[in-house]
Design an enzyme around this catalytic site. Structure first.
Site, PDB file in Angstrom:
ATOM      1  CE  LYS A 289      -2.911  -3.030   0.419  1.00  0.00           C
ATOM      2  NZ  LYS A 289      -4.926  -3.188   1.045  1.00  0.00           N
TER       3      LYS A 289
HETATM    4  C1  PLP Z   1      -0.652  -7.763   2.192  1.00  0.00           C
HETATM    5  C2  PLP Z   1      -1.843  -7.486   1.389  1.00  0.00           C
HETATM    6  N1  PLP Z   1      -1.923  -8.370   0.750  1.00  0.00           N
HETATM    7  C3  PLP Z   1      -3.255  -8.360  -0.748  1.00  0.00           C
HETATM    8  C4  PLP Z   1      -4.143  -7.511  -0.123  1.00  0.00           C
HETATM    9  C5  PLP Z   1      -5.079  -7.875  -1.077  1.00  0.00           C
HETATM   10  O1  PLP Z   1      -4.812  -6.691  -2.134  1.00  0.00           O
HETATM   11  P1  PLP Z   1      -6.470  -5.950  -3.153  1.00  0.00           P
HETATM   12  O2  PLP Z   1      -7.677  -5.350  -1.713  1.00  0.00           O
HETATM   13  O3  PLP Z   1      -6.174  -4.534  -3.439  1.00  0.00           O
HETATM   14  O4  PLP Z   1      -6.726  -7.251  -3.965  1.00  0.00           O
HETATM   15  C6  PLP Z   1      -3.787  -7.345   1.031  1.00  0.00           C
HETATM   16  C7  PLP Z   1      -5.196  -6.006   1.551  1.00  0.00           C
HETATM   17  O5  PLP Z   1      -5.694  -4.772   0.259  1.00  0.00           O
HETATM   18  C8  PLP Z   1      -2.971  -6.373   1.548  1.00  0.00           C
HETATM   19  O6  PLP Z   1      -3.278  -6.328   2.604  1.00  0.00           O
HETATM   20  N1  LIG Z   2      -6.058  -4.864   2.675  1.00  0.00           N
HETATM   21  C1  LIG Z   2      -6.542  -4.069   2.648  1.00  0.00           C
HETATM   22  C2  LIG Z   2      -7.928  -3.595   2.574  1.00  0.00           C
HETATM   23  C3  LIG Z   2      -8.727  -2.131   2.136  1.00  0.00           C
HETATM   24  O1  LIG Z   2      -8.199  -2.467   0.766  1.00  0.00           O
HETATM   25  P1  LIG Z   2      -7.890  -0.995  -0.128  1.00  0.00           P
HETATM   26  O2  LIG Z   2      -6.733  -1.712  -0.575  1.00  0.00           O
HETATM   27  O3  LIG Z   2      -9.222  -0.897  -0.680  1.00  0.00           O
HETATM   28  O4  LIG Z   2      -7.536  -0.366   0.709  1.00  0.00           O
HETATM   29  C4  LIG Z   2      -5.959  -3.256   4.158  1.00  0.00           C
HETATM   30  O5  LIG Z   2      -4.771  -4.030   4.593  1.00  0.00           O
HETATM   31  O6  LIG Z   2      -6.633  -2.427   4.991  1.00  0.00           O
END
Ligand code: PLP
Ligand SMILES: N[C@@H](CCOP(=O)(O)O)C(=O)O
Length: 551
Positions: free
Chosen positions: A132
């Site tokens: 992120k």
């Molecule tokens: C460590 C981790 N892997 C995978 C994901 C999944 O990614 P996305 O929500 O973009 O599909 C998340 C949360 O979003 C995450 O925090």
């Molecule tokens: N896995 C995410 C959940 C929120 O997802 P987002 O990509 O829409 O912000 C988290 O770790 O908070």
């Protein structure tokens, strides 16, 4: 609402001197004509949909970008969506440079060879050790840039004050907090499901004591947090008094920033394997998925011209996406699986009454994937376009179709099966794999034994899906599996997998110095019931306190 109207219905109108290169519309068809700045500050469309660009720009020159640094590449890609009239080129370069100067790797997102034709794209070298950071360091600086520009010469209550509200299953929270802590004219409210994030994730969020940061622990699950955020955005009352901003992947800038590492990893592969992988060859990506934002960024890179053979959606046992690709139905899960005994599924995973399973990859413990809506729009658009009518009609049809699917999801808990051509189109570009907790542990163990690499449980879900996909893939296809978090964030799962391995020592092998002593620091967090109005009251109270300088 349309074209250049006030942000959130009450903010300043888009400035005509910042002519946009690209207009944005809502996936539900009722909201359109916005500039990049509008959609970044607004987050969610007023019809409840998500913003998408009216056109996906092509990158005809992409092959000549092979040797660029991450930041130069980011500049080229983002410039396709952000015109110099919106953000002058030097300013955009500066925002990008500052955003990635906080990363611990000179490659920002380095690619390493894992085993056979599987490569790992390490996305955890930013400040909070999760993917992120790539988007949220950028988004934090972007918010700041727009606010400084809007607030020039303004004082006190005349200043545009952004109230960011976000939901997190663990990683978005800390990344957003690190991207926004201490920034002027921004308050941040992060909602996490109480007790359902890892201890390190919780500490990363709650030990940040900047006055503009507010952690709310909600008695509920991640989807409840996400629903509260959406309810706040839909509430005209709070929108009239506060300018809400989004840091979740509902915010278009999150997706856009993430497209960069798909290109960058492709070029790294070409540089690392010049004999076997040439520019123009197709690559396969495996992506641990929850809210579908990360993989959607890959889809945009593909639509811009990156040669992709397939995207593999890797889910844990919260498998709404996997079930869609297998059946064409998009349905929330019934509370317990057929084989559940008192909330425990046969494989020992805890299933909550709300249908969410508590897995070893908690950041993906999500019932409904919000960004899937964006893909649905493109699938519906593609089908509408086969009717051969004009583009405006196709877009309207796509918006109506998405609105109808999403309405069924809300009222009936699901929709589908979708038309055959919609599913066929989805299957042309994507395939899916569901990875259970025992399989996740086996994968962590297997790669530790084989190559000495410690995967975090989310990345292990991706790698296991990549391994299975490799068995079906055309001969010689290289697979890039996205590693979305550092293993130290998930000590429980990693220790469970590796504690019996000879010589394994979590503290020595895995734990970064940044996490040592976090548990001794002062924490600040407020508990709140699962009720969006209760959250709204807290937001009001805390922002008022900040504006009066009481915090
Ligand atoms: C460590 C981790 N892997 C995978 C994901 C999944 O990614 P996305 O929500 O973009 O599909 C998340 C949360 O979003 C995450 O925090
Ligand atoms: N896995 C995410 C959940 C929120 O997802 P987002 O990509 O829409 O912000 C988290 O770790 O908070």
């Amino acid at each position: 609402m349309s074209n250049g109207d006030a942000v959130n219905g009450n903010g300043p109108a888009a400035d005509s001197t910042h002519t946009p290169s690209q207009r944005y519309l809502s996936t539900r068809g009722e909201d359109s004509g916005f500039s990049f700045e509008d959609v970044v500050l607004k987050g969610l469309a007023s019809d409840g949909g998500l913003y998408i660009p009216e056109e996906i720009p092509q990158a005809p020159e992409w092959q000549s970008w092979k040797d660029l640094s991450f930041t130069d590449l980011a500049f080229n890609i983002l410039s396709l969506y952000i015109s110099p009239a919106e953000i002058p080129a030097d300013d955009l370069r500066d925002i990008i440079r500052r955003s990635y100067s906080t990363f611990r790797s000179e490659h920002v997102t380095p690619l390493i060879h894992l085993k056979d034709n599987i490569h790992l794209l390490e996305l955890f070298h930013g400040p909070t050790f999760a993917f992120k950071d790539v988007a949220l360091q950028f988004l934090g600086n972007l918010f700041e840039y727009f606010l400084v520009r809007r607030n020039a010469g303004k004082e006190g209550r005349d200043r545009y004050h952004l109230t960011v509200v976000g939901a997190t299953s663990g990683d978005t929270g800390s990344a957003a907090i690190y991207g926004l802590r201490g920034k002027k004219d921004v308050s941040v409210f992060m909602l996490h499901p109480k007790g359902r994030v890892s201890p390190i994730q919780e500490l990363q969020m709650t030990t940040v004591l900047d006055p503009n940061v507010h952690n709310l622990a909600v008695t509920g699950n991640f989807d409840n947090c996400q629903d509260i955020v959406k309810a706040l955005f839909a509430d005209p009352d709070i929108n009239a008094t506060h300018k809400l901003g989004a840091v979740n992947s509902i915010n278009w800038a999150r997706i856009l920033a993430q497209t960069v590492y798909y290109f960058y990893s492709y070029f790294q592969l070409a540089r690392q394997q010049p004999d076997t992988f040439k520019i123009g060859d197709k690559v396969r990506f495996s992506v641990p998925s929850g809210n579908f934002g990360d993989i959607l960024a890959g889809y945009f890179a593909f639509r811009m011209g990156l040669p992709v053979d397939k995207f593999v959606i890797a889910t844990n046992e919260n498998d709404i996406l996997d079930r869609f690709w297998k059946t064409g139905r998009y349905e929330k899960k019934p509370a317990y699986g057929a084989d559940a005994q008192g909330g425990l599924e046969s494989d020992g995973v805890k299933a909550h009454e709300d249908g969410v399973k508590e897995t070893l990859s908690p950041a993906m413990d999500i019932l409904v994937s919000s960004n899937f809506e964006r893909l649905l729009w493109f699938l519906a658009y593609e089908v509408a376009a086969t009717a051969g009518l004009n583009d405006e009609w196709n877009k309207r049809q796509a918006g109506q179709q998405v609105a109808s699917w999403l309405s069924d999801l809300k009222t009936k808990g699901g929709f589908g099966p979708v038309y055959d051509d919609v599913l066929a189109s989805a299957r042309r570009t994507f395939e899916s794999e569901r990875v259970s907790d025992p399989q996740t542990l086996d994968t962590i163990r297997a790669f530790y034994r084989d190559v000495g690499y410690v995967l975090d449980p989310h990345s292990a879900v991706g790698v296991e899906a990549a391994r299975r996909s490799a068995e079906r893939a055309p001969q010689g296809v290289q697979i890039i599996s996205l590693s979305t978090a550092h293993p130290a964030k998930f000590a429980g799962a990693v220790n469970l997998a590796l504690e019996k391995e000879e010589g394994f020592d979590f503290e020595k092998k895995v734990l970064p110095e940044q996490f040592v002593g976090l548990d001794k620091k002062e924490k600040r967090v407020r508990e709140v019931v699962n009720d969006w109005k209760a959250v709204r009251d807290i937001v009001r109270e805390e922002v008022e306190g900040e504006l009066q300088g009481k915090r």
